[in-house]
Write an enzyme that holds these catalytic residues in place. Sequence first.
Site, short mmCIF file in Angstrom:
data_model
loop_
_atom_site.label_atom_id
_atom_site.label_comp_id
_atom_site.label_asym_id
_atom_site.label_seq_id
_atom_site.Cartn_x
_atom_site.Cartn_y
_atom_site.Cartn_z
CG ASP A 1 -1.97 1.05 1.20
OD1 ASP A 1 -3.13 0.75 1.51
OD2 ASP A 1 -1.64 2.22 0.88
CG ASP B 1 -2.86 3.47 -2.26
OD1 ASP B 1 -3.85 2.74 -2.08
OD2 ASP B 1 -2.28 4.08 -1.35
CD GLU B 2 -5.71 -1.58 -0.89
OE1 GLU B 2 -5.37 -2.41 -0.03
OE2 GLU B 2 -6.70 -0.85 -0.80
P1 TTP Z 1 -5.18 5.16 1.12
O1 TTP Z 1 -4.16 4.11 0.80
O2 TTP Z 1 -6.32 4.81 2.01
O3 TTP Z 1 -4.48 6.41 1.79
P2 TTP Z 1 -3.05 7.03 1.52
O4 TTP Z 1 -2.28 6.26 0.50
O5 TTP Z 1 -3.24 8.48 1.20
O6 TTP Z 1 -2.37 6.94 2.93
P3 TTP Z 1 -1.76 5.65 3.66
O7 TTP Z 1 -0.31 5.97 3.84
O8 TTP Z 1 -2.50 5.56 4.94
O9 TTP Z 1 -1.97 4.48 2.77
O10 TTP Z 1 -5.78 5.74 -0.21
C1 TTP Z 1 -5.03 5.90 -1.41
C2 TTP Z 1 -5.42 7.17 -2.12
O11 TTP Z 1 -6.82 7.13 -2.40
C3 TTP Z 1 -5.19 8.42 -1.32
O12 TTP Z 1 -3.87 8.93 -1.47
C4 TTP Z 1 -6.24 9.34 -1.85
C5 TTP Z 1 -7.37 8.45 -2.28
N1 TTP Z 1 -8.44 8.50 -1.27
C6 TTP Z 1 -9.56 9.28 -1.53
O13 TTP Z 1 -9.67 9.88 -2.61
N2 TTP Z 1 -10.54 9.36 -0.57
C7 TTP Z 1 -10.46 8.70 0.62
O14 TTP Z 1 -11.37 8.80 1.47
C8 TTP Z 1 -9.30 7.89 0.86
C9 TTP Z 1 -9.17 7.15 2.17
C10 TTP Z 1 -8.33 7.82 -0.10
MG MG Z 2 -2.07 4.16 0.67
#
Ligand code: TTP
Ligand code: MG
Length: 399
Positions: free
Chosen positions: A37, A135-136
């Site tokens: 992720d 992103d995962e």
């Molecule tokens: P996530 O992997 O949930 O968050 P992240 O990558 O920003 O942070 P983390 O380090 O905790 O993994 O989500 C991936 C992307 O998806 C995030 O950068 C932006 C988008 N996103 C949204 O558009 N709305 C949301 O509510 C969330 C949680 C994420």
């Molecule tokens: Mg993320």
Amino acid sequence: MSPTLNEREAFSKGNVAPMPASADAPSGRGRAILHLDLDAFYASVEIRDDPSLAGKAVIVGADPQAGKGRGVVVTASYEARKFGVRSAMPVSQAWRLCPHATWVPPRHERYGEASRHVMELLAIDGALVEPASIDEAFLDVTGRVQSFDEAVALAQALKKRIFAAEGLTVSVGVAANKLVAKVASDARKPDGLTVVRPGSEGAFLAPLPVRKIPGVGPKTDEALAAAGLHTCGEVAGASLELLRSIVGSWAAPLKFHAGGFDDAPVLADWERKSLGSETTFDHDIDDRAEILGAIDSLSKDVTSSLSGEGLMARTVHVKIRTENFTTFTRARTLPGPSADEGSIRAVARQLFVDNDPGVPIRLIGVRLTNLVGGGQATLERWKADILGEAEPWQPPWRF
Ligand code: TTP
Ligand code: MG
């Protein structure tokens, strides 16, 4: 006289990107799954593209309009998170929490591009890749590594490769199943690598809140808490009777997952949905021994392709076309996934014998579907052992 094969056509369905060959389909041992992720994904892309933002509190989201904006935060860099800023928070609130932040409007095309590049880096030989969001991704590397330690080394190598190529950090969980790998990737962010060795899944999850189990939402969480069940360990140790009174038919899978067990396969986007081979005889064949001989040879072909790709199949199909072009297929599902030529051949032969139309045959085909990564078979056996006869297995819950 043996039939002359004038046509031998692979009829693999599904997506076309070639599956990497893996000669050593593992069996008799567990799986090695990675969950990756990206960290603060959108914010990290913005910081990468504008190094002057490095080390700063960066918020990606709607224009805050000096605290009067009505949109929400999309994501925030870890520096901004220290002030309590979170995804989906109203921008007015984020503005108050972190007044010195740099605000950036989202550039979705740029994130899609970065995501595609990272997914391409994950398409390594012998691994199944399941992109799970922008992103995962999950990787089943069982067919690629000889040991769990090798899977950990691979995770480290992938982190380095992603950073070198894309300038982005990623947190990775390595475990024997998807559920634990996913929880692990979230355990040490950013730039984390969390390894849960086979056999320690239950101990890893035990102290964590039950909300960590994908599928446990606020309502279930509240209902479990009302019964005194707060952690995964408490849920894993609760009686099925108690759990049934709270979550009904979800009791057994929930207890199973809370204990760190999960059998969901990694479903690769470009995984072949089937593998098959068929033969049209140059004249219609009446001799059943010759037809069975052709089935043997087709079974051998498809089974060697299957194990060459580190896969196992659950379902065997036979396609039969008679002299007057009547065509039909028959299928049988095996008790568990297999890459064993003898078993697949026996089922294919039996399918023909049971459905033999009794007339000369023009074409015969053998096809395998329900393909899974090599480690799945061990898991099926193990699941049967654990649950025995006492607890009827529910359809596995997926996330
Ligand atoms: P996530 O992997 O949930 O968050 P992240 O990558 O920003 O942070 P983390 O380090 O905790 O993994 O989500 C991936 C992307 O998806 C995030 O950068 C932006 C988008 N996103 C949204 O558009 N709305 C949301 O509510 C969330 C949680 C994420
Ligand atoms: Mg993320």
